[in-house]
Design a protein around this motif. Structure first.
Motif, PDB file in Angstrom:
ATOM      1  N   ASN A 213     -37.523 -20.674   9.608  1.00 33.10           N
ATOM      2  CA  ASN A 213     -37.303 -22.093   9.907  1.00 33.10           C
ATOM      3  C   ASN A 213     -36.296 -22.739   8.968  1.00 33.10           C
ATOM      4  O   ASN A 213     -36.062 -23.940   9.041  1.00 33.10           O
ATOM      5  CB  ASN A 213     -38.631 -22.865   9.898  1.00 33.10           C
ATOM      6  CG  ASN A 213     -39.363 -22.749   8.585  1.00 33.10           C
ATOM      7  OD1 ASN A 213     -38.784 -22.524   7.534  1.00 33.10           O
ATOM      8  ND2 ASN A 213     -40.679 -22.897   8.636  1.00 33.10           N
TER       9      ASN A 213
ATOM     10  N   GLN B 155     -41.738  -7.407  14.132  1.00 30.70           N
ATOM     11  CA  GLN B 155     -40.370  -7.802  13.798  1.00 30.70           C
ATOM     12  C   GLN B 155     -39.951  -9.057  14.561  1.00 30.70           C
ATOM     13  O   GLN B 155     -39.392  -9.985  13.983  1.00 30.70           O
ATOM     14  CB  GLN B 155     -39.395  -6.664  14.109  1.00 30.70           C
ATOM     15  CG  GLN B 155     -39.463  -5.527  13.147  1.00 30.70           C
ATOM     16  CD  GLN B 155     -38.433  -4.477  13.497  1.00 30.70           C
ATOM     17  OE1 GLN B 155     -38.463  -3.897  14.588  1.00 30.70           O
ATOM     18  NE2 GLN B 155     -37.530  -4.225  12.589  1.00 30.70           N
ATOM     19  N   ARG B 156     -40.204  -9.062  15.864  1.00 31.19           N
ATOM     20  CA  ARG B 156     -39.826 -10.238  16.661  1.00 31.19           C
ATOM     21  C   ARG B 156     -40.551 -11.481  16.175  1.00 31.19           C
ATOM     22  O   ARG B 156     -39.963 -12.559  16.063  1.00 31.19           O
ATOM     23  CB  ARG B 156     -40.105  -9.988  18.148  1.00 31.19           C
ATOM     24  CG  ARG B 156     -39.104  -9.049  18.785  1.00 31.19           C
ATOM     25  CD  ARG B 156     -39.314  -8.839  20.281  1.00 31.19           C
ATOM     26  NE  ARG B 156     -40.515  -8.049  20.535  1.00 31.19           N
ATOM     27  CZ  ARG B 156     -41.611  -8.517  21.147  1.00 31.19           C
ATOM     28  NH1 ARG B 156     -41.660  -9.751  21.595  1.00 31.19           N
ATOM     29  NH2 ARG B 156     -42.662  -7.731  21.328  1.00 31.19           N
ATOM     30  N   ALA B 157     -41.828 -11.341  15.851  1.00 34.75           N
ATOM     31  CA  ALA B 157     -42.602 -12.481  15.357  1.00 34.75           C
ATOM     32  C   ALA B 157     -42.050 -12.971  14.030  1.00 34.75           C
ATOM     33  O   ALA B 157     -41.912 -14.191  13.814  1.00 34.75           O
ATOM     34  CB  ALA B 157     -44.073 -12.100  15.217  1.00 34.75           C
TER      35      ALA B 157
ATOM     36  N   HIS C 155     -46.531 -22.505  10.887  1.00 30.92           N
ATOM     37  CA  HIS C 155     -45.724 -22.043   9.755  1.00 30.92           C
ATOM     38  C   HIS C 155     -44.678 -23.073   9.305  1.00 30.92           C
ATOM     39  O   HIS C 155     -44.029 -22.879   8.284  1.00 30.92           O
ATOM     40  CB  HIS C 155     -45.039 -20.721  10.115  1.00 30.92           C
ATOM     41  CG  HIS C 155     -46.005 -19.582  10.190  1.00 30.92           C
ATOM     42  ND1 HIS C 155     -46.760 -19.332  11.312  1.00 30.92           N
ATOM     43  CD2 HIS C 155     -46.363 -18.658   9.274  1.00 30.92           C
ATOM     44  CE1 HIS C 155     -47.533 -18.284  11.082  1.00 30.92           C
ATOM     45  NE2 HIS C 155     -47.321 -17.856   9.857  1.00 30.92           N
ATOM     46  N   GLN C 156     -44.536 -24.160  10.050  1.00 31.42           N
ATOM     47  CA  GLN C 156     -43.513 -25.163   9.744  1.00 31.42           C
ATOM     48  C   GLN C 156     -43.626 -25.752   8.333  1.00 31.42           C
ATOM     49  O   GLN C 156     -42.604 -26.012   7.713  1.00 31.42           O
ATOM     50  CB  GLN C 156     -43.548 -26.284  10.802  1.00 31.42           C
ATOM     51  CG  GLN C 156     -42.290 -27.104  10.836  1.00 31.42           C
ATOM     52  CD  GLN C 156     -41.042 -26.279  11.129  1.00 31.42           C
ATOM     53  OE1 GLN C 156     -41.037 -25.393  11.974  1.00 31.42           O
ATOM     54  NE2 GLN C 156     -39.978 -26.555  10.417  1.00 31.42           N
TER      55      GLN C 156
ATOM     56  N   TYR D 112     -43.194  -5.814  17.960  1.00 28.87           N
ATOM     57  CA  TYR D 112     -43.772  -7.160  18.024  1.00 28.87           C
ATOM     58  C   TYR D 112     -43.704  -7.844  16.657  1.00 28.87           C
ATOM     59  O   TYR D 112     -43.315  -9.014  16.554  1.00 28.87           O
ATOM     60  CB  TYR D 112     -45.222  -7.129  18.508  1.00 28.87           C
ATOM     61  CG  TYR D 112     -45.863  -8.471  18.271  1.00 28.87           C
ATOM     62  CD1 TYR D 112     -45.551  -9.556  19.092  1.00 28.87           C
ATOM     63  CD2 TYR D 112     -46.699  -8.679  17.182  1.00 28.87           C
ATOM     64  CE1 TYR D 112     -46.082 -10.806  18.839  1.00 28.87           C
ATOM     65  CE2 TYR D 112     -47.228  -9.935  16.921  1.00 28.87           C
ATOM     66  CZ  TYR D 112     -46.912 -10.990  17.747  1.00 28.87           C
ATOM     67  OH  TYR D 112     -47.421 -12.237  17.474  1.00 28.87           O
TER      68      TYR D 112
ATOM     69  N   ARG E 164     -39.004 -13.754   5.210  1.00 33.36           N
ATOM     70  CA  ARG E 164     -39.188 -12.903   6.396  1.00 33.36           C
ATOM     71  C   ARG E 164     -39.102 -11.425   6.019  1.00 33.36           C
ATOM     72  O   ARG E 164     -39.945 -10.619   6.398  1.00 33.36           O
ATOM     73  CB  ARG E 164     -38.120 -13.226   7.439  1.00 33.36           C
ATOM     74  CG  ARG E 164     -38.141 -12.301   8.649  1.00 33.36           C
ATOM     75  CD  ARG E 164     -36.804 -12.257   9.376  1.00 33.36           C
ATOM     76  NE  ARG E 164     -35.754 -11.751   8.515  1.00 33.36           N
ATOM     77  CZ  ARG E 164     -34.489 -12.153   8.568  1.00 33.36           C
ATOM     78  NH1 ARG E 164     -34.094 -13.080   9.426  1.00 33.36           N
ATOM     79  NH2 ARG E 164     -33.584 -11.639   7.759  1.00 33.36           N
TER      80      ARG E 164
ATOM     81  N   PHE F  62     -39.000 -12.693  12.791  1.00 32.45           N
ATOM     82  CA  PHE F  62     -37.706 -13.365  12.975  1.00 32.45           C
ATOM     83  C   PHE F  62     -37.899 -14.743  13.609  1.00 32.45           C
ATOM     84  O   PHE F  62     -37.193 -15.684  13.282  1.00 32.45           O
ATOM     85  CB  PHE F  62     -36.763 -12.489  13.807  1.00 32.45           C
ATOM     86  CG  PHE F  62     -35.985 -11.513  12.985  1.00 32.45           C
ATOM     87  CD1 PHE F  62     -34.674 -11.769  12.631  1.00 32.45           C
ATOM     88  CD2 PHE F  62     -36.575 -10.343  12.526  1.00 32.45           C
ATOM     89  CE1 PHE F  62     -33.949 -10.878  11.858  1.00 32.45           C
ATOM     90  CE2 PHE F  62     -35.867  -9.434  11.745  1.00 32.45           C
ATOM     91  CZ  PHE F  62     -34.553  -9.704  11.407  1.00 32.45           C
ATOM     92  N   ALA F  63     -38.879 -14.881  14.480  1.00 37.47           N
ATOM     93  CA  ALA F  63     -39.126 -16.166  15.140  1.00 37.47           C
ATOM     94  C   ALA F  63     -39.693 -17.214  14.184  1.00 37.47           C
ATOM     95  O   ALA F  63     -39.565 -18.410  14.439  1.00 37.47           O
ATOM     96  CB  ALA F  63     -40.085 -15.970  16.309  1.00 37.47           C
ATOM     97  N   MET F  64     -40.292 -16.789  13.082  1.00 37.98           N
ATOM     98  CA  MET F  64     -40.898 -17.740  12.138  1.00 37.98           C
ATOM     99  C   MET F  64     -39.885 -18.347  11.179  1.00 37.98           C
ATOM    100  O   MET F  64     -40.180 -19.339  10.518  1.00 37.98           O
ATOM    101  CB  MET F  64     -42.009 -17.068  11.329  1.00 37.98           C
ATOM    102  CG  MET F  64     -43.230 -16.677  12.128  1.00 37.98           C
ATOM    103  SD  MET F  64     -43.964 -18.031  13.064  1.00 37.98           S
ATOM    104  CE  MET F  64     -43.485 -17.556  14.709  1.00 37.98           C
TER     105      MET F  64
ATOM    106  N   ARG G 292     -45.159 -21.048  15.350  1.00 37.75           N
ATOM    107  CA  ARG G 292     -44.054 -21.753  14.665  1.00 37.75           C
ATOM    108  C   ARG G 292     -44.548 -23.059  14.054  1.00 37.75           C
ATOM    109  O   ARG G 292     -44.193 -23.402  12.935  1.00 37.75           O
ATOM    110  CB  ARG G 292     -42.885 -21.990  15.611  1.00 37.75           C
ATOM    111  CG  ARG G 292     -42.086 -20.697  15.801  1.00 37.75           C
ATOM    112  CD  ARG G 292     -40.713 -20.897  16.366  1.00 37.75           C
ATOM    113  NE  ARG G 292     -39.887 -21.924  15.788  1.00 37.75           N
ATOM    114  CZ  ARG G 292     -39.037 -21.755  14.773  1.00 37.75           C
ATOM    115  NH1 ARG G 292     -38.926 -20.589  14.182  1.00 37.75           N
ATOM    116  NH2 ARG G 292     -38.290 -22.744  14.349  1.00 37.75           N
TER     117      ARG G 292
END
Length: 131
Positions: free
Chosen positions: A127, A119-121, A80-81, A117, A90, A123-125, A77
Motif C-alpha cells: 500500500n 505471492q499474489r496476496a 492491512h491499510q 496464492y 512484502r 503483492f496485493a497488500m 487490503r
C-alpha cells in the motif's frame, strides 16, 4: 468439504487444519524476530495473529468458515491499510512464508498452488512504496 462431483477440497488434500497450523507456526517463528514485520503486530503474543491467519487460510482453501463467522468478511487490503506495507515488508513476509511452506514438504502441485496464492496476496497488500 468433500463434494462427490468435485472430490476433496485443497484444504483436505494438503492435510486440513494441522497443515495450516504448521505453516502459520513456522511463519510466525520468522516474524517474531523480524525488525520490520514484528512491529506490525501490536499484541505481545503472536498467538492471536497466528490463529487469525490459520482460520483465514483454512476458509480460503475450503475448510471451515470460522474466520468469517468470527471476524466477518476478510477485507484483506482494508485490514492491512493501517500498516506500512512496502516492497521490503512484502519481500520479508514472502521470505518467512517461503521457509514455512518449504518446511511442510507438500506434493509439488499443492506447494506450487499455495505459493502462487501467497505471492499474489502479498503483492496485493502493498500500500506504499515509501521506506
Amino acid at each position: 468439504m468433500t463434494d462427490a462431483a468435485l472430490g476433496p477440497s485443497f484444504y483436505e488434500t494438503v492435510g486440513g487444519r494441522a497443515t495450516f497450523e504448521r505453516l502459520v507456526a513456522e511463519f510466525y517463528r520468522g516474524v517474531a524476530d523480524d525488525p520490520v514485520l514484528r512491529p506490525m503486530y501490536p499484541e505481545e503474543d503472536l498467538g492471536p495473529a497466528a490463529e487469525r491467519l490459520t482460520m483465514f487460510l483454512e476458509q480460503y482453501w475450503g475448510g471451515p468458515g470460522t474466520y468469517s463467522e468470527q471476524r466477518g468478511h476478510p477485507r484483506l487490503r482494508l485490514r492491512h491499510q493501517p500498516f506500512k506495507v512496502n516492497p521490503d515488508a512484502r519481500d520479508r513476509w514472502l521470505a518467512h512464508m517461503r521457509r514455512a511452506l518449504d518446511s511442510l514438504d507438500l506434493p509439488p502441485l499443492a506447494e506450487e498452488t499455495l505459493w502462487d496464492y501467497l505471492q499474489r496476496a502479498a503483492f496485493a497488500m502493498v500500500n506504499t512504496f515509501e521506506d
